[in-house]
Design an enzyme around this catalytic site. Structure first.
Site, mmCIF file in Angstrom:
data_model
loop_
_atom_site.group_PDB
_atom_site.id
_atom_site.type_symbol
_atom_site.label_atom_id
_atom_site.label_comp_id
_atom_site.label_asym_id
_atom_site.label_seq_id
_atom_site.Cartn_x
_atom_site.Cartn_y
_atom_site.Cartn_z
ATOM 1 N N ASN A 61 0.839 -1.207 0.000
ATOM 2 C CA ASN A 61 0.000 0.000 0.000
ATOM 3 C C ASN A 61 0.867 1.247 0.000
ATOM 4 O O ASN A 61 1.919 1.285 0.638
ATOM 5 C CB ASN A 61 -1.015 -0.007 1.155
ATOM 6 N N GLU A 63 0.434 5.276 0.614
ATOM 7 C CA GLU A 63 -0.510 6.292 1.098
ATOM 8 C C GLU A 63 -0.102 7.689 0.619
ATOM 9 O O GLU A 63 0.971 7.894 0.041
ATOM 10 C CB GLU A 63 -0.605 6.210 2.622
ATOM 11 N N CYS A 72 -4.281 0.728 -2.197
ATOM 12 C CA CYS A 72 -4.092 -0.518 -1.447
ATOM 13 C C CYS A 72 -3.012 -1.395 -2.095
ATOM 14 O O CYS A 72 -2.734 -1.283 -3.297
ATOM 15 C CB CYS A 72 -5.384 -1.328 -1.431
ATOM 16 N N GLU A 74 -3.191 -4.556 -2.814
ATOM 17 C CA GLU A 74 -3.716 -5.480 -3.830
ATOM 18 C C GLU A 74 -3.770 -4.818 -5.200
ATOM 19 O O GLU A 74 -3.368 -5.388 -6.214
ATOM 20 C CB GLU A 74 -5.130 -5.946 -3.448
ATOM 21 N N CYS A 111 -10.388 -4.831 0.402
ATOM 22 C CA CYS A 111 -11.516 -3.883 0.434
ATOM 23 C C CYS A 111 -12.371 -4.055 -0.825
ATOM 24 O O CYS A 111 -11.994 -4.761 -1.765
ATOM 25 C CB CYS A 111 -11.001 -2.449 0.546
ATOM 26 N N CYS A 114 -10.715 -3.176 -4.215
ATOM 27 C CA CYS A 114 -9.749 -4.193 -4.656
ATOM 28 C C CYS A 114 -10.466 -5.435 -5.174
ATOM 29 O O CYS A 114 -10.027 -6.055 -6.149
ATOM 30 C CB CYS A 114 -8.798 -4.550 -3.514
HETATM 31 N N1 THU Z 1 -5.214 -1.506 2.821
HETATM 32 C C1 THU Z 1 -4.677 -2.338 1.890
HETATM 33 O O1 THU Z 1 -3.631 -2.040 1.301
HETATM 34 N N2 THU Z 1 -5.331 -3.495 1.613
HETATM 35 C C2 THU Z 1 -6.421 -3.948 2.291
HETATM 36 O O2 THU Z 1 -6.893 -5.036 2.002
HETATM 37 C C3 THU Z 1 -7.003 -3.133 3.355
HETATM 38 C C4 THU Z 1 -6.441 -1.765 3.518
HETATM 39 C C5 THU Z 1 -4.474 -0.281 3.145
HETATM 40 C C6 THU Z 1 -5.105 1.000 2.703
HETATM 41 C C7 THU Z 1 -4.489 1.988 3.673
HETATM 42 O O3 THU Z 1 -3.218 2.372 3.195
HETATM 43 C C8 THU Z 1 -4.292 1.172 4.947
HETATM 44 O O4 THU Z 1 -4.327 -0.183 4.550
HETATM 45 C C9 THU Z 1 -5.344 1.428 6.017
HETATM 46 O O5 THU Z 1 -6.620 1.292 5.489
#
Ligand code: THU
Length: 160
Positions: A61, A63, A72, A74, A111, A114
């Protein structure tokens, strides 16, 4: 009136019960958590995709101060896999999450956005993606692909 039900089939494996190939993919996802850029959530997610020629592509991920601009693990991984290897199907995707100095005990499910992207990838390559969600207390293995996790799909068929 008819009541309709969606059932989700998945298995729970102890890490040691996974076959070698699955352990390798899970290990790649775990390692990838360390390349996460998550200064806001401190929730480091790693993903690893197994391609049809055996290549493993991993991502994490990423940000952003403008929160919705982040992505994310994925989707970072799947978009990179498809951009770098457009002719290779994605056969499996493993996901792991690391926070507060340890991997989560419970697997972190993808999520909704994804899941939607995973659906498109499956349809693009005409094959389901095996999904491996790692947690220290066990790994969920979804053999049937994203349809197990995404009922009542919206896809390109509605746009015709
Ligand atoms: N996140 C993911 O990368 N994948 C998931 O399946 C759930 C959430 C990330 C998004 C964000 O950067 C952090 O986790 C908190 O939500």
């Amino acid at each position: 009136m008819k009541e309709l039900t969606h059932t989700c089939h998945y298995k729970l494996y102890a890490y040691d019960e996974l076959c070698e190939a699955d352990r390798k993919l899970v290990d790649a996802a775990k390692e990838s958590t360390q390349s996460s850029y998550a200064p806001y959530s401190q929730f480091q997610v790693g993903a690893a995709a197994l391609l049809s020629d055996g290549t493993i592509v991993s991502g994490s991920n990423q940000e952003n101060a403008a929160y919705p601009s982040g992505l994310c693990a994925e989707r970072t991984t799947l978009f990179f896999a498809n951009a770098a290897h457009p002719d290779k199907a994605v056969e499996a995707l493993a996901v792991a999450a690391y926070t507060n100095g340890k991997f989560t005990n419970v697997p972190v499910p993808p999520c909704g956005a994804c899941r939607q992207v995973m659906l498109e990838v499956e349809q693009r390559y005409h094959q389901p993606i095996r999904i491996l969600l790692y947690g220290t207390e066990g790994t969920y293995v979804v053999e049937g692909g994203i349809r197990e996790l995404l009922p009542l799909i919206f896809d390109a068929s509605f746009l015709k």
